[in-house]
Design a protein around this motif. Sequence first.
Motif, PDB file in Angstrom:
ATOM      1  N   UNK A  66       0.833  -1.206   0.000  1.00  0.00           N
ATOM      2  CA  UNK A  66       0.000   0.000   0.000  1.00  0.00           C
ATOM      3  C   UNK A  66       0.870   1.260   0.000  1.00  0.00           C
ATOM      4  N   UNK A  69       2.717   1.701  -3.367  1.00  0.00           N
ATOM      5  CA  UNK A  69       1.840   2.225  -4.429  1.00  0.00           C
ATOM      6  C   UNK A  69       1.512   3.703  -4.189  1.00  0.00           C
ATOM      7  N   UNK A  81      -5.394   2.513  -7.072  1.00  0.00           N
ATOM      8  CA  UNK A  81      -4.419   1.897  -6.159  1.00  0.00           C
ATOM      9  C   UNK A  81      -4.991   0.629  -5.519  1.00  0.00           C
ATOM     10  N   UNK A  82      -6.251   0.685  -5.116  1.00  0.00           N
ATOM     11  CA  UNK A  82      -6.891  -0.484  -4.506  1.00  0.00           C
ATOM     12  C   UNK A  82      -6.936  -1.638  -5.504  1.00  0.00           C
ATOM     13  N   UNK A  85      -3.405  -3.063  -5.969  1.00  0.00           N
ATOM     14  CA  UNK A  85      -3.021  -3.833  -4.781  1.00  0.00           C
ATOM     15  C   UNK A  85      -3.738  -5.176  -4.737  1.00  0.00           C
TER      16      UNK A  85
END
Lengths: 232, 232
Positions: A66, A69, A81-82, A85
């Motif tokens: 996390x 990123x 980003x989520x 990930x």
Amino acid sequence: MLKWLRQLSSPKDSFTKELYPIIGFIPNNIEFYHQAFCHSSIGLQTYGNNERLEFLGDSILNSVITEYLFHKMPNKNEGVLTDIRSKIVSRKTLNTLAKKIKLDTLVQTNLGDKMPSSVYGNAFEALIAAIYLDKGAEFCKEFIIKKIIEPHFCLNELETEISSYKKHFIHWAQKNNTNYSFKLLSETGQAHNKNFEIGLFLKDENIATACAGSKKKAEEAAAKKACQALTI
Amino acid sequence: MLKWLRQLSSPKDSFTKELYPIIGFIPNNIEFYHQAFCHSSIGLQTYGNNERLEFLGDSILNSVITEYLFHKMPNKNEGVLTDIRSKIVSRKTLNTLAKKIKLDTLVQTNLGDKMPSSVYGNAFEALIAAIYLDKGAEFCKEFIIKKIIEPHFCLNELETEISSYKKHFIHWAQKNNTNYSFKLLSETGQAHNKNFEIGLFLKDENIATACAGSKKKAEEAAAKKACQALTI
């Protein structure tokens, strides 16, 4: 270093010998690593099994990725980003990665032929916790970035990679204000060996059909066909 | 300290004045904190909104709590630890906590009366990321442990607390090999104002009935009544 060379020369240390090429450093406390590779199915667990380590390693891995990123992609929103990930830490990716770095040769189980791939991904997470407990937070973070993320993942590719064709298709349909529906066309076979035929319809036109052992898989396959046909 | 006292005496710094009692330290870079309390609904976002910070803060909070539980409860298995962690980081708990520590007074939104409580929990996660970026990993970990976990949570209570009566009831029924079923007894009202009546049956006997605006809530309420009646 000399101490470690002496350890290597001892036939008792086959575990350390096998571990070194994978992690690339000399552990301070080898017990954490023995525990990381011990599945709960093992009867005699000298150092305990890896379930608690997996619990810890999963969250360490998640937070390091996390933060990585967050800093590497300063202009991407949290949705992107989520998504990236979740592609990195998906069960499937971690299982594949664990085999790629050859963790599978170290994992001890009593499962015989019934071994699910998740055993390897879980051992990988447990290894992360072992490194964290053995060498500290900073060292572990560096290991995850330099030995895992950077050699095995390309952020730009991950960003454009389609993880679910169904989601991808639905997103396209909503963006274009187009009505769609997944319909079960047929269901055949016995209870434990079912076959589902799913049709994907745009308005009333069937644009793709696919069969699989579960509705979910058949929908995904039909969506993939539709995305390819429509070059979405 | 003197610098901060000077800042406090300036009328421009009402934000810092309000923030200090909540966090208990003087920020190095106040911009992170302005961003942490800026909801995406705000039009003019001088420092950006808090969505990326929330993404980062959520994972930091999770990993600090995970490590804390791992060390504090060395004899508990990962199932118990996962359960306790999920009670601490649940949306509901974080929303309540954010209001308890008075973060709600600092949050900037443009939502008017339509403000969901999650706005506060999200701002709390963003604040964690602001502290992490501003003061570093160790400081942030200490903040989470000393200012959040230890004053607001009791691990022993969390372990025995029932987070879902439905789950608790089902666990009991399975353990006792007892057949149960939740049945919809009635459904009344208009589309946006429905009322569901759910009955919980042990074999064929209705042991509890409850009504609510959703099936899920009615099932939970019926399970709670059943647990109380059976002193499970």
